[in-house]
Design a protein around this motif. Structure first.
Motif: not given
Length: 129
Positions: A61-69, A95-99, A105-118
């Motif tokens: 079920a959908p989770l609310a994502i905190a607006k402020t990380p 993750c949701a409560t932390a925004g 995940i880029s498997l070519k660059k082998m990098v994981c990038t995390y984004f906030d709602v903005a």
């Protein structure tokens, strides 16, 4: 190319963050070039060559994502998850409560990038090969 069934089978083997590297290697060998995982409902878009995409449907079920990380909280909890101290759903809820809206995940660059709602990069990590 890879199928939804193959991706689902590999993802089903992940019990904690400690299993992440095995998972990454497995899906990379299937031909996945990158993917986006969405915290709000758990759907994931997997991409391969030639604009090939497979979408894993929402898992919960959908989770609310905190607006402020909360970057510091997220980084501490991510580290605990990577050490196998939490399961996947606990990580998602954190993750949701932390925004955190999604990670890519880029498997070519082998990098994981995390984004906030903005769309701001909260953390970018190199994935060990």
């Amino acid at each position: 190319m890879f199928t939804l069934e193959q991706i689902t089978a590999e993802h089903g083997k992940v019990k904690s963050g400690a299993d992440f590297l095995v998972y990454i290697r497995a899906i990379k060998s299937l031909g996945v070039t990158h993917y986006e995982a969405y915290v709000s409902d758990g759907h994931i878009d997997y991409h391969g060559e030639n604009n090939y995409t497979v979408t894993v449907p929402p898992k919960y079920a959908p989770l609310a994502i905190a607006k402020t990380p909360n970057d510091a909280h997220f980084k501490a909890e991510l580290q605990a998850h990577q050490q196998g101290k939490t399961d996947y759903l606990t990580f998602i809820q954190m993750c949701a409560t932390a925004g955190i809206e999604k990670w890519e995940i880029s498997l070519k660059k082998m990098v994981c990038t995390y984004f906030d709602v903005a769309g701001r990069v909260v953390l970018e990590e190199k994935i060990p090969e």
